[in-house]
Motif scaffolding. Sequence first.
Motif, mmCIF file in Angstrom:
data_model
loop_
_atom_site.group_PDB
_atom_site.id
_atom_site.type_symbol
_atom_site.label_atom_id
_atom_site.label_comp_id
_atom_site.label_asym_id
_atom_site.label_seq_id
_atom_site.Cartn_x
_atom_site.Cartn_y
_atom_site.Cartn_z
ATOM 1 N N LEU A 56 -7.206 8.092 2.921
ATOM 2 C CA LEU A 56 -6.579 8.539 1.400
ATOM 3 C C LEU A 56 -5.167 8.126 1.500
ATOM 4 O O LEU A 56 -4.772 7.519 0.423
ATOM 5 C CB LEU A 56 -6.926 9.912 1.106
ATOM 6 C CG LEU A 56 -8.245 10.613 0.688
ATOM 7 C CD1 LEU A 56 -8.396 11.984 0.528
ATOM 8 C CD2 LEU A 56 -8.856 9.495 -0.316
ATOM 9 N N ALA A 57 -4.488 8.420 2.733
ATOM 10 C CA ALA A 57 -2.932 8.223 2.483
ATOM 11 C C ALA A 57 -2.804 6.701 2.650
ATOM 12 O O ALA A 57 -1.972 5.945 1.628
ATOM 13 C CB ALA A 57 -2.405 8.682 3.865
ATOM 14 N N VAL A 58 -3.926 6.066 3.472
ATOM 15 C CA VAL A 58 -3.615 4.387 3.266
ATOM 16 C C VAL A 58 -3.973 3.891 1.954
ATOM 17 O O VAL A 58 -3.405 2.911 1.336
ATOM 18 C CB VAL A 58 -4.673 3.851 4.209
ATOM 19 C CG1 VAL A 58 -4.661 2.221 4.187
ATOM 20 C CG2 VAL A 58 -4.254 4.125 5.782
ATOM 21 N N LEU A 63 -2.039 1.365 -3.248
ATOM 22 C CA LEU A 63 -1.899 1.570 -4.534
ATOM 23 C C LEU A 63 -0.347 1.710 -5.063
ATOM 24 O O LEU A 63 -0.184 1.003 -5.753
ATOM 25 C CB LEU A 63 -2.783 2.717 -5.015
ATOM 26 C CG LEU A 63 -2.779 3.066 -6.465
ATOM 27 C CD1 LEU A 63 -3.398 1.797 -7.119
ATOM 28 C CD2 LEU A 63 -3.520 4.292 -6.829
ATOM 29 N N THR A 64 0.348 2.306 -4.288
ATOM 30 C CA THR A 64 1.811 2.397 -4.619
ATOM 31 C C THR A 64 2.378 1.156 -4.626
ATOM 32 O O THR A 64 3.342 0.882 -5.456
ATOM 33 C CB THR A 64 2.487 3.537 -3.716
ATOM 34 O OG1 THR A 64 1.803 4.716 -3.888
ATOM 35 C CG2 THR A 64 3.829 3.680 -4.139
ATOM 36 N N LEU A 96 6.037 4.066 1.678
ATOM 37 C CA LEU A 96 6.484 4.610 0.156
ATOM 38 C C LEU A 96 6.257 5.966 0.024
ATOM 39 O O LEU A 96 6.988 6.633 -0.541
ATOM 40 C CB LEU A 96 6.098 3.701 -0.758
ATOM 41 C CG LEU A 96 6.250 2.106 -0.478
ATOM 42 C CD1 LEU A 96 5.687 1.279 -1.576
ATOM 43 C CD2 LEU A 96 8.011 2.015 -0.414
ATOM 44 N N LEU A 97 5.075 6.579 0.516
ATOM 45 C CA LEU A 97 4.733 7.717 0.146
ATOM 46 C C LEU A 97 5.773 8.848 0.259
ATOM 47 O O LEU A 97 6.229 9.630 -0.503
ATOM 48 C CB LEU A 97 3.386 8.125 0.672
ATOM 49 C CG LEU A 97 2.147 7.647 0.335
ATOM 50 C CD1 LEU A 97 0.874 8.092 0.762
ATOM 51 C CD2 LEU A 97 2.076 7.834 -1.465
ATOM 52 N N PRO A 98 6.190 9.105 1.684
ATOM 53 C CA PRO A 98 7.143 9.941 2.039
ATOM 54 C C PRO A 98 8.578 9.656 1.138
ATOM 55 O O PRO A 98 9.100 10.882 0.358
ATOM 56 C CB PRO A 98 7.830 9.831 3.179
ATOM 57 C CG PRO A 98 6.404 9.193 4.151
ATOM 58 C CD PRO A 98 5.767 8.163 2.846
ATOM 59 N N GLY A 103 11.901 11.205 -3.881
ATOM 60 C CA GLY A 103 12.491 10.678 -4.862
ATOM 61 C C GLY A 103 13.637 9.744 -4.836
ATOM 62 O O GLY A 103 14.323 9.457 -5.651
ATOM 63 N N ARG A 104 13.592 8.829 -3.492
ATOM 64 C CA ARG A 104 14.552 8.081 -3.173
ATOM 65 C C ARG A 104 13.841 6.832 -2.408
ATOM 66 O O ARG A 104 13.326 7.240 -1.427
ATOM 67 C CB ARG A 104 15.938 8.730 -2.514
ATOM 68 C CG ARG A 104 16.877 7.660 -2.714
ATOM 69 C CD ARG A 104 18.257 8.396 -1.772
ATOM 70 N NE ARG A 104 18.769 8.963 -2.964
ATOM 71 C CZ ARG A 104 19.799 8.650 -3.943
ATOM 72 N NH1 ARG A 104 20.140 7.533 -3.928
ATOM 73 N NH2 ARG A 104 20.073 9.530 -4.791
#
Length: 284
Positions: A56-58, A63-64, A96-98, A103-104
């Motif tokens: 799911l994380a991958v 997707l991001t 990117l997720l973290p 927020g940056r």
Amino acid sequence: MSDDNRTLPYPDPDAQHPTLVIPGRTDGTDAVAAPRRRRRRWPWVLLIMVVVLALLAVAAELLTRAILPGVVRSIVIEQLDLPADQQLDVEADGILLPQLIGGRLDALHLSTDSVTLEGITGAADVTASGVPLRGGDLAGAEGTIRIDESQFTALIGRTDLPVDTVTLDAPNATVAGSVTVLGVAIPVSLTVTPGVAEGDLELTPVGLSVGGLKVDADQVGSSLGSLGADLTRTQRICIADQLPAGLTLTGLEIDGSEAVIDVDVDGGIATDPTLLEKGVCPAD
């Protein structure tokens, strides 16, 4: 019946042939076997959960990465008032997720083979760091702009030099034109080394020819007076009024037939609209 042929009694079965006790039995009926120990399944369940979460994380990361470039591209095109079909490549560093959760973004790379900003057209490559996702200033940004001979000619066209054409040949640029002496147009070619000083373009003469002949700079200065002095002195050119106010020149060098300009970008350009407008040159 005689006593010689007496019938002997059968032996007592319990005495001579004792009943064997079969393990697992307590009587003559079928005994129930002891239940087997069940294996612990929780390590396998945990492993499966970890694998699913990883997948799911991958998927979320992919997707991001698929969505983010389009979002950033739209914002940049809108803020800089660029054409809707402007070619612009966007790439972010790291996982990117973290960063999205925090927020940056750590770093964001923007590049294009051709873009026009304030009348100057060239290839641009900019890296912004500390990009806020919920509004705010950038931590910083820097990049390079590559322009060809025609664009470089436009940049230095306001100097006192006779500029008709400019030829770039690393590490120098040759400016060609003509000067009028006693009503006669004399062709002049000046070779300069471009650079940057305090945010201005700087052209340092390294060679001069008049009428097709190479001459000594001191001779030109003495024979042509103030005109000769203008030809042989280092030129400083402010181009702040041709660039967004949020951009500051930090370096310039000739690479082949292109001029590579290094710029520093004010982090406030993300929130201050005035930094997107043309800068101002000091009055002469």
